[in-house]
Design a protein around this motif. Sequence first.
Motif, mmCIF file in Angstrom:
data_model
loop_
_atom_site.group_PDB
_atom_site.id
_atom_site.type_symbol
_atom_site.label_atom_id
_atom_site.label_comp_id
_atom_site.label_asym_id
_atom_site.label_seq_id
_atom_site.Cartn_x
_atom_site.Cartn_y
_atom_site.Cartn_z
ATOM 1 N N ILE A 61 0.946 -1.111 0.024
ATOM 2 C CA ILE A 61 -0.041 -0.048 0.012
ATOM 3 C C ILE A 61 0.761 1.314 0.115
ATOM 4 O O ILE A 61 0.738 2.183 -1.030
ATOM 5 C CB ILE A 61 -1.028 -0.014 1.201
ATOM 6 C CG1 ILE A 61 -1.916 -1.162 1.262
ATOM 7 C CG2 ILE A 61 -1.664 1.273 1.223
ATOM 8 C CD1 ILE A 61 -2.874 -1.382 2.340
ATOM 9 N N ASP A 62 2.054 1.149 1.020
ATOM 10 C CA ASP A 62 2.749 2.438 1.083
ATOM 11 C C ASP A 62 4.041 2.173 1.887
ATOM 12 O O ASP A 62 3.863 2.132 2.966
ATOM 13 C CB ASP A 62 1.891 3.672 1.635
ATOM 14 C CG ASP A 62 2.829 4.978 1.541
ATOM 15 O OD1 ASP A 62 3.812 5.170 2.299
ATOM 16 O OD2 ASP A 62 2.410 5.712 0.655
ATOM 17 N N TRP A 63 4.959 2.080 1.214
ATOM 18 C CA TRP A 63 6.315 1.737 1.932
ATOM 19 C C TRP A 63 6.577 2.896 3.229
ATOM 20 O O TRP A 63 7.404 2.464 4.139
ATOM 21 C CB TRP A 63 7.506 1.740 1.130
ATOM 22 C CG TRP A 63 7.849 2.823 0.360
ATOM 23 C CD1 TRP A 63 7.550 3.327 -0.931
ATOM 24 C CD2 TRP A 63 8.968 3.700 0.692
ATOM 25 N NE1 TRP A 63 8.153 4.579 -1.451
ATOM 26 C CE2 TRP A 63 9.104 4.622 -0.062
ATOM 27 C CE3 TRP A 63 9.705 3.595 1.806
ATOM 28 C CZ2 TRP A 63 9.934 5.676 -0.157
ATOM 29 C CZ3 TRP A 63 10.550 4.663 1.799
ATOM 30 C CH2 TRP A 63 10.806 5.742 0.857
ATOM 31 N N LYS A 64 6.336 3.899 2.934
ATOM 32 C CA LYS A 64 6.827 4.893 3.830
ATOM 33 C C LYS A 64 6.092 4.893 5.069
ATOM 34 O O LYS A 64 6.688 5.163 6.060
ATOM 35 C CB LYS A 64 6.535 6.694 3.330
ATOM 36 C CG LYS A 64 7.145 6.988 2.034
ATOM 37 C CD LYS A 64 6.912 8.236 1.240
ATOM 38 C CE LYS A 64 7.698 8.535 0.173
ATOM 39 N NZ LYS A 64 7.160 9.701 -0.483
ATOM 40 N N ILE A 65 4.740 4.909 4.984
ATOM 41 C CA ILE A 65 3.862 4.623 6.272
ATOM 42 C C ILE A 65 4.443 3.367 7.242
ATOM 43 O O ILE A 65 4.530 3.039 8.338
ATOM 44 C CB ILE A 65 2.369 4.790 5.858
ATOM 45 C CG1 ILE A 65 2.094 5.770 5.498
ATOM 46 C CG2 ILE A 65 1.665 4.480 7.487
ATOM 47 C CD1 ILE A 65 0.438 5.887 4.970
ATOM 48 N N THR A 66 4.619 2.222 6.342
ATOM 49 C CA THR A 66 5.379 1.017 6.627
ATOM 50 C C THR A 66 6.547 1.115 7.494
ATOM 51 O O THR A 66 6.659 0.673 8.455
ATOM 52 C CB THR A 66 5.394 0.042 5.428
ATOM 53 O OG1 THR A 66 4.285 -0.098 4.871
ATOM 54 C CG2 THR A 66 5.859 -1.392 5.957
ATOM 55 N N LEU A 67 7.315 1.844 6.903
ATOM 56 C CA LEU A 67 8.737 2.298 7.623
ATOM 57 C C LEU A 67 8.379 2.880 8.906
ATOM 58 O O LEU A 67 9.206 2.579 9.873
ATOM 59 C CB LEU A 67 9.445 3.402 6.654
ATOM 60 C CG LEU A 67 10.910 3.485 7.219
ATOM 61 C CD1 LEU A 67 11.878 1.977 6.857
ATOM 62 C CD2 LEU A 67 11.550 4.487 6.326
ATOM 63 N N VAL A 68 7.413 3.642 9.052
ATOM 64 C CA VAL A 68 7.159 4.311 10.519
ATOM 65 C C VAL A 68 6.898 3.247 11.448
ATOM 66 O O VAL A 68 7.392 3.049 12.521
ATOM 67 C CB VAL A 68 6.010 5.412 10.398
ATOM 68 C CG1 VAL A 68 5.470 6.088 11.825
ATOM 69 C CG2 VAL A 68 6.439 6.623 9.498
ATOM 70 N N VAL A 69 5.873 2.205 10.987
ATOM 71 C CA VAL A 69 5.639 1.153 12.024
ATOM 72 C C VAL A 69 6.561 0.429 12.222
ATOM 73 O O VAL A 69 6.943 -0.050 13.418
ATOM 74 C CB VAL A 69 4.649 0.297 11.188
ATOM 75 C CG1 VAL A 69 4.208 -1.038 11.942
ATOM 76 C CG2 VAL A 69 3.400 1.194 11.006
ATOM 77 N N VAL A 70 7.656 0.123 11.085
ATOM 78 C CA VAL A 70 8.680 -0.841 11.578
ATOM 79 C C VAL A 70 9.738 -0.394 12.462
ATOM 80 O O VAL A 70 10.306 -1.183 13.235
ATOM 81 C CB VAL A 70 9.427 -1.494 10.145
ATOM 82 C CG1 VAL A 70 10.551 -2.184 10.166
ATOM 83 C CG2 VAL A 70 8.435 -2.373 9.376
ATOM 84 N N ILE A 71 9.955 0.906 12.185
ATOM 85 C CA ILE A 71 10.971 1.640 13.143
ATOM 86 C C ILE A 71 10.599 1.616 14.683
ATOM 87 O O ILE A 71 11.465 1.537 15.442
ATOM 88 C CB ILE A 71 11.307 3.134 12.536
ATOM 89 C CG1 ILE A 71 12.029 2.852 11.267
ATOM 90 C CG2 ILE A 71 11.891 3.559 13.524
ATOM 91 C CD1 ILE A 71 12.311 4.175 10.503
ATOM 92 N N LEU A 72 9.215 1.933 14.850
ATOM 93 C CA LEU A 72 8.809 2.031 16.236
ATOM 94 C C LEU A 72 8.501 0.723 16.828
ATOM 95 O O LEU A 72 8.453 0.517 18.093
ATOM 96 C CB LEU A 72 7.135 3.075 16.123
ATOM 97 C CG LEU A 72 7.856 4.446 15.644
ATOM 98 C CD1 LEU A 72 6.293 5.383 15.780
ATOM 99 C CD2 LEU A 72 8.714 5.168 16.579
ATOM 100 N N THR A 73 8.113 -0.207 16.150
ATOM 101 C CA THR A 73 7.742 -1.675 16.682
ATOM 102 C C THR A 73 8.861 -2.118 17.576
ATOM 103 O O THR A 73 8.462 -2.806 19.019
ATOM 104 C CB THR A 73 7.305 -2.601 15.617
ATOM 105 O OG1 THR A 73 6.250 -2.122 14.903
ATOM 106 C CG2 THR A 73 6.955 -3.799 16.252
ATOM 107 N N PRO A 74 9.916 -2.169 17.253
ATOM 108 C CA PRO A 74 11.089 -2.867 18.291
ATOM 109 C C PRO A 74 11.257 -2.560 19.685
ATOM 110 O O PRO A 74 11.465 -3.512 20.477
ATOM 111 C CB PRO A 74 12.553 -2.828 17.407
ATOM 112 C CG PRO A 74 12.059 -2.258 15.890
ATOM 113 C CD PRO A 74 10.620 -1.611 16.002
#
Length: 584
Positions: free
Chosen positions: A164-177
Amino acid sequence: MKKTDKSQKSALKKTLAYVSRYKLLIIVSIFLAAVTVALTLYVPILVGRAIDMIIGVNQVDLSGIIQILVKTGFIVLLTAVMQWLMNIINNRVTFKVVRDIRNEAFSNLQRLPLSYIDSHVHGDIVSRIIADVDQFADGLLMGFTQFFSGVVTIIGTLGFMLSIDWKITLVVVILTPISLFIAKGIATATYSYFKIQSQIRGDQTALIDELIGNQKTVKVFSHEHQSLEDFDEINERLTAASVKAVFFSSLTNPSTRFVNSLIYAAVTLFGAISIIKWDLITVGELTCFLSYANQYTKPFNEISGVVTELQNALACASRVFELIEAEPQIPDSENAVTLKNADGRVTLKNVDFSYTKDTKLIENFNLDVIHGKRVAIVGPTGCGKTTLINLLMRFYDVDSGSISVDCIDIRNTTRSSLRSNYGMVLQETWIKSGTVRENIAFGKPDATDEEIEAAAHATHADRFIKRLPEGLDTFISDDNSMLSQGQKQLLCITRVMLNLPPMLILDEATSSIDTRTELIIQSSFAKMMMGRTSFIVAHRLSTVREADIILVMKDGNVVEQGDHSELLKKGGFYSKLYNSQFTA
């Protein structure tokens, strides 16, 4: 903490070894988890399309929306069926693993030397096999149920979000850990508390087992209040350990939920800006993305909860594995001889033995018993009488010296054949849960009714058996009050009478029988011992007067030896013991 990590990793590695026995079921479970997750993740796409249909046109396309709803309903139903099948498989794997662990724990318990059983609290051993394995099963089941689907959900939602959108996905991946680091830190602290909790639970089980088994003694000495205090003390320690374990474990979920809420808020904000300012995605796609973001973070909450339960499960598992891996008794040698119908000559040569290295018991003990002799072993409490019996049966091995049967060192014979050549009646009676017939035939399962009845008649046990509700078919157990202690002991004597071996050991065999019955049964003993090497341990010296040899023991050594009349004439230690029983 390093030691805790090592213990935890070791328990996890051993657990995975058991789980790996059911690889096919695990693969099927993972496949079903993947299908379930894929179908679950497809639903938000359909919902997003429906929303875009409503917003994007002036007139709502009801037929298109209905098609989407029907499709969604079918997918939800299919997902439920897949999840149900996955849960069945997970349950099956879990309880197969638990069954294997319990079987191995109990199997190793049969191989452990008596020194292990004697040196460990019995209630704690029971707690390991029952309570700890149950706790382990709960954690393992939760792990299978949520861990697989959680991991697959994370991977699947990540793929859909990227589409759908790699930029918003990046936000999720960075904060999840962040939530993972929090869960890892809490889990490490939780493991040690759960292990302490399971250890204290074992102490509590041991105390309860001890008090229930000796409730009469507790009441006789009015020890109820002290017993309550002892229980309260253990209960307080269990409460303290449990509170700490639960407190730390309960921090995991709210902590990870807080982090995940921050992630959800960040995605919402970034997505709204993308729609309003850059027109990168539609409202339906944002709705879909928010659903994925929520589903992406949800498994982290579940997995963190699973990790907490796994801490408890692994702590319990480590205690069970300690039992499974406890050093078994020394196995029979490869060239071990099978004793068959031993002649009955028993020789002890320069035997030294002690239960602990610091406390010496039997030293330089020598004895030579020829076939058919009756050997009585007498002496004060703690002199080594029962210890000598333990050595003859090879419940313990001598520290030095040797014990031989028919000139063969018993360490060079198989234990089963050695013990099958002995008939043993102990002071402590043991009745298995079953019928009277099964108890008598315990050592000879193929015995006929005629043989059982003849053995019962010989020991006069038939007198009370006939009065039981169903005679030989009456169900009895060691705990019920249907039989008196003396009657239980008569059954144990009958058990040996049925399967008469070439050698006998009678360790206070008539201690629970009244004097009148004892006089009657002595004739049965005389018949039973005729032509058989017999070892008789007794405190009542009146019961050993007919013995061929009387060994008088003191501090682990034979201080006098001879028959009854000879020892009385000597006026030594035996004479003092014998006469003391008739003085006021």
